[in-house]
Design an enzyme around this catalytic site. Structure first.
Site, PDB file in Angstrom:
ATOM      1  N   GLU A 161       0.865  -1.175   0.000  1.00  0.00           N
ATOM      2  CA  GLU A 161       0.000   0.000   0.000  1.00  0.00           C
ATOM      3  C   GLU A 161       0.906   1.230   0.000  1.00  0.00           C
ATOM      4  O   GLU A 161       1.724   1.402   0.903  1.00  0.00           O
ATOM      5  CB  GLU A 161      -0.929   0.019   1.215  1.00  0.00           C
ATOM      6  CG  GLU A 161      -2.099  -0.939   1.089  1.00  0.00           C
ATOM      7  CD  GLU A 161      -3.097  -0.816   2.223  1.00  0.00           C
ATOM      8  OE1 GLU A 161      -2.879   0.004   3.138  1.00  0.00           O
ATOM      9  OE2 GLU A 161      -4.098  -1.556   2.208  1.00  0.00           O
ATOM     10  N   ASP A 206      -5.488   9.890   9.322  1.00  0.00           N
ATOM     11  CA  ASP A 206      -4.162   9.444   9.733  1.00  0.00           C
ATOM     12  C   ASP A 206      -3.736  10.088  11.044  1.00  0.00           C
ATOM     13  O   ASP A 206      -4.031  11.250  11.311  1.00  0.00           O
ATOM     14  CB  ASP A 206      -3.138   9.770   8.638  1.00  0.00           C
ATOM     15  CG  ASP A 206      -3.391   8.974   7.377  1.00  0.00           C
ATOM     16  OD1 ASP A 206      -3.507   7.736   7.492  1.00  0.00           O
ATOM     17  OD2 ASP A 206      -3.485   9.569   6.296  1.00  0.00           O
TER      18      ASP A 206
END
Length: 262
Positions: free
Chosen positions: A47, A58
């Protein structure tokens, strides 16, 4: 058969390791080398994060990685160039781009899908694109043979899981924690129960990420999931390393994680 589907088929029930790094972190010239280092350690799928100025899903570690990449002006076009360079020496390891919808919108879904396919991308995961709004993007990706990977959270209702099941390709990413990446502690038994329930609705492999920071946790998650996704811990390793040692340190850590889930 797509590279992602072929990867899971070749594993034949063994568990996949899916490491995440941010493209352009710590600097653009190192990303392709780090990708090869992940493969050297045993990565089954990579990824690759697309840097974004407002990475709301995040935690601090990956936010800082995006900031470092953006200081080098790394954008979506540069990320695709990195994948193309990686493909010159690796034609087998699937690469999934992970990021936010805005850069894809700016390029245009069809243009993006065409460029991504040409570069050697295999799948796309946009963390801020719910299934109700994903039809246009999914259609463009599907037309170019790219898999659309969706997130499923602990709070995702069965009705939305059913919608995801119609659109998802490749695998589904189960977010094991509420909140942002790199935060909290996992309840392994709860994750296992949730995955068992999801299997009743989802025909695809299920990868689990968020909160997996060591080999012991990876091993426990692998007992229930088809794939283990590790991001913040690897990005933290890059942050702590020098450019000269980053690849070696990543390879070592990925190898430890891979050994744990075998």
């Amino acid at each position: 058969m797509s590279r992602i589907a072929n990867c899971f088929a070749e594993l034949a029930g063994k568990k996949a390791l899916i490491p995440f790094i941010t493209a352009g972190d710590p600097h653009p010239g190192l990303t392709v080398s780090l990708m090869h280092g992940l493969v050297d350690g045993g990565a089954d799928i990579i990824e690759l994060g697309v840097p974004f100025s407002d990475p709301m899903a995040d935690g601090p570690v990956i936010q800082r990685a995006s900031e470092r990449a953006l200081k080098h002006k790394v954008g979506l076009r540069h990320v695709l160039e990195m994948v193309a360079e990686f493909r010159r020496d690796n034609a087998t390891t699937p690469v999934v781009l992970m990021g936010y919808l805005n850069p894809l919108c700016a390029m245009g879904y069809t243009e993006f899908a065409s460029r991504a396919k040409a570069a050697g991308v295999d799948g796309v995961l946009t963390v801020d694109c719910p299934p109700e709004e994903a039809a246009e993007l999914e259609s463009a990706l599907d037309a170019h043979g790219l898999d659309t990977v969706f997130l499923v959270a602990p709070t995702t209702p069965p009705s939305r899981v059913a919608e995801i099941a119609k659109l998802a390709r490749g695998y589904v990413y189960y977010v094991s924690l509420k909140g942002v990446t790199g935060a909290g502690h996992l309840d392994i038994e709860d994750v296992a129960r949730k995955i068992a329930a999801l299997r009743q609705q989802l025909p695809l492999p299920i990868g689990v990420g968020f909160g997996i920071r060591d080999a012991a946790t990876a091993k426990a998650i692998a007992a229930a999931a088809d794939a283990v996704v590790v991001g913040s811990r690897l990005v933290q390793e890059i942050e702590a390393a020098t450019p000269e040692t980053a690849r070696e340190q990543l390879t070592r850590l990925v190898a430890e994680l891979k050994a744990a889930i075998r």
